[in-house]
Design a protein around this motif. Structure first.
Motif, PDB file in Angstrom:
ATOM      1  N   THR A   1       0.835  -1.196   0.000  1.00  0.00           N
ATOM      2  CA  THR A   1       0.000   0.000   0.000  1.00  0.00           C
ATOM      3  C   THR A   1       0.873   1.251   0.000  1.00  0.00           C
ATOM      4  O   THR A   1       2.084   1.203   0.298  1.00  0.00           O
ATOM      5  CB  THR A   1      -0.904   0.036   1.233  1.00  0.00           C
ATOM      6  OG1 THR A   1      -0.083   0.116   2.412  1.00  0.00           O
ATOM      7  CG2 THR A   1      -1.790  -1.201   1.307  1.00  0.00           C
ATOM      8  N   ALA A   2       0.240   2.379  -0.281  1.00  0.00           N
ATOM      9  CA  ALA A   2       0.958   3.658  -0.248  1.00  0.00           C
ATOM     10  C   ALA A   2       1.539   3.902   1.140  1.00  0.00           C
ATOM     11  O   ALA A   2       2.696   4.317   1.279  1.00  0.00           O
ATOM     12  CB  ALA A   2       0.013   4.786  -0.648  1.00  0.00           C
ATOM     13  N   LYS A   3       0.752   3.651   2.173  1.00  0.00           N
ATOM     14  CA  LYS A   3       1.227   3.871   3.552  1.00  0.00           C
ATOM     15  C   LYS A   3       2.455   3.017   3.844  1.00  0.00           C
ATOM     16  O   LYS A   3       3.447   3.492   4.408  1.00  0.00           O
ATOM     17  CB  LYS A   3       0.119   3.554   4.551  1.00  0.00           C
ATOM     18  CG  LYS A   3       0.542   3.632   6.018  1.00  0.00           C
ATOM     19  CD  LYS A   3      -0.620   3.296   6.930  1.00  0.00           C
ATOM     20  CE  LYS A   3      -0.230   3.363   8.401  1.00  0.00           C
ATOM     21  NZ  LYS A   3       0.722   2.284   8.772  1.00  0.00           N
ATOM     22  N   HIS A   4       2.392   1.737   3.477  1.00  0.00           N
ATOM     23  CA  HIS A   4       3.510   0.845   3.766  1.00  0.00           C
ATOM     24  C   HIS A   4       4.796   1.340   3.116  1.00  0.00           C
ATOM     25  O   HIS A   4       5.857   1.415   3.771  1.00  0.00           O
ATOM     26  CB  HIS A   4       3.187  -0.569   3.263  1.00  0.00           C
ATOM     27  CG  HIS A   4       4.325  -1.528   3.402  1.00  0.00           C
ATOM     28  ND1 HIS A   4       4.711  -2.054   4.607  1.00  0.00           N
ATOM     29  CD2 HIS A   4       5.183  -2.038   2.463  1.00  0.00           C
ATOM     30  CE1 HIS A   4       5.746  -2.850   4.431  1.00  0.00           C
ATOM     31  NE2 HIS A   4       6.051  -2.864   3.145  1.00  0.00           N
TER      32      HIS A   4
ATOM     33  N   ASN B   1      -4.387   3.339   2.214  1.00  0.00           N
ATOM     34  CA  ASN B   1      -4.530   1.917   1.899  1.00  0.00           C
ATOM     35  C   ASN B   1      -4.550   1.621   0.398  1.00  0.00           C
ATOM     36  O   ASN B   1      -4.801   0.489  -0.001  1.00  0.00           O
ATOM     37  CB  ASN B   1      -5.806   1.362   2.546  1.00  0.00           C
ATOM     38  CG  ASN B   1      -5.700   1.352   4.066  1.00  0.00           C
ATOM     39  OD1 ASN B   1      -4.608   1.166   4.604  1.00  0.00           O
ATOM     40  ND2 ASN B   1      -6.825   1.561   4.748  1.00  0.00           N
ATOM     41  N   HIS B   2      -4.289   2.618  -0.419  1.00  0.00           N
ATOM     42  CA  HIS B   2      -4.297   2.420  -1.872  1.00  0.00           C
ATOM     43  C   HIS B   2      -3.164   1.472  -2.288  1.00  0.00           C
ATOM     44  O   HIS B   2      -1.986   1.721  -1.976  1.00  0.00           O
ATOM     45  CB  HIS B   2      -4.118   3.771  -2.568  1.00  0.00           C
ATOM     46  CG  HIS B   2      -4.136   3.681  -4.060  1.00  0.00           C
ATOM     47  ND1 HIS B   2      -5.303   3.634  -4.790  1.00  0.00           N
ATOM     48  CD2 HIS B   2      -3.118   3.608  -4.969  1.00  0.00           C
ATOM     49  CE1 HIS B   2      -5.014   3.562  -6.070  1.00  0.00           C
ATOM     50  NE2 HIS B   2      -3.700   3.531  -6.209  1.00  0.00           N
ATOM     51  N   PRO B   3      -3.458   0.377  -3.000  1.00  0.00           N
ATOM     52  CA  PRO B   3      -2.399  -0.546  -3.440  1.00  0.00           C
ATOM     53  C   PRO B   3      -1.632   0.036  -4.629  1.00  0.00           C
ATOM     54  O   PRO B   3      -2.219   0.626  -5.539  1.00  0.00           O
ATOM     55  CB  PRO B   3      -3.176  -1.801  -3.841  1.00  0.00           C
ATOM     56  CG  PRO B   3      -4.537  -1.306  -4.201  1.00  0.00           C
ATOM     57  CD  PRO B   3      -4.807  -0.110  -3.343  1.00  0.00           C
TER      58      PRO B   3
END
Length: 251
Positions: free
Chosen positions: A34-37, A62-64
């Protein structure tokens, strides 16, 4: 394999490795990341991020990410001085309350001086800070970027400066606190509300000379300390005026 191009803006670059700062760079991501990760893999706490654009469109944490994506990451809009089109932060806070970690023992009483409910204990483990922030909807203040990466911390501020008064100014400016300050409302030690008491209730909790020179007193019902408008109060008043902005006096 997923390869995406990232570009971080303004002060977010402070969290990146030097070769990656202030430029677009390609980075190999895990499948389904995800963007956050990926933002946090690169060193930036998610609490410092206000807007994420993927291929020019605003997305949530949470966008992949997919192969070839171009990701632009922006900090708080107050620092950028631009009008946000979409806020990606979830769960807005109704009341500004803080919890400060062990690195900010000098900042906590200054925030209380300004009237902001601020929890502080230099023995708080990170897990307790995370739990209290979530349960009581508090903004986490810290100099530990790893703490801000914890999953349930939704509101936080990485404090860059080192001296307490400079930290106070930094937090006021970044979070736009001047309009919310209510100085001399809370006990600097206990974080409990102060209340006015009559001079004859002070008793031996203040020196005789103070009772002779002053008529107005407040007290904390937790620690039972008594406060009055002496020279220390005047110095603190000057600090609050300089941080929050004193009202202009008529010419």
């Amino acid at each position: 394999m997923v390869t995406a191009t990232f570009r971080f803006y303004e002060e977010l670059n402070d969290f990146l490795a030097r070769p990656l700062r202030r430029r677009a760079f390609s980075y190999v991501c895990a499948q389904g990341a995800t963007a956050k990760h990926m933002i946090e893999v690169l060193g930036v706490p998610h609490t410092e991020v206000e807007l994420i654009l993927v291929n020019g469109e605003s997305v949530g944490f949470n966008h992949p990410l997919t192969d070839g994506d171009r990701i632009a990451v922006y900090p708080k809009f107050e620092a950028l001085d631009i009008q946000p089109l979409l806020r990606v932060r979830a769960h807005p806070l109704r009341v500004v309350r803080f919890i400060a970690d062990a690195h900010l023992g000098g900042l906590a009483p200054l925030l209380r001086l300004a009237g902001f409910d601020t929890l502080y204990d230099n023995h708080y483990p990170d897990a307790d800070i995370e739990a209290l922030a979530a349960a009581q909807q508090r903004i986490v203040l810290t100099r530990d970027r790893e703490l801000l990466k914890r999953r349930t911390i939704t509101h936080g501020c990485y404090v860059r400066t080192l001296r307490p008064r400079e930290q106070l100014r930094e937090v006021f400016e970044r979070l736009d606190l001047a309009g919310s300050a209510q100085p001399f409302r809370l006990c600097l030690m206990c974080n409990a509300p102060l209340r006015r008491i009559a001079k004859d209730e002070v008793g031996n909790r203040a020196p005789d000379g103070v009772l002779e020179r002053h008529n107005q007193f407040v007290t904390c019902d937790v620690c039972r300390r008594v406060f009055w408008e002496g020279t220390h109060w005047q110095r603190m008043r000057a600090l609050m005026d300089s941080v929050a902005g004193a009202p202009e006096r008529p010419a």
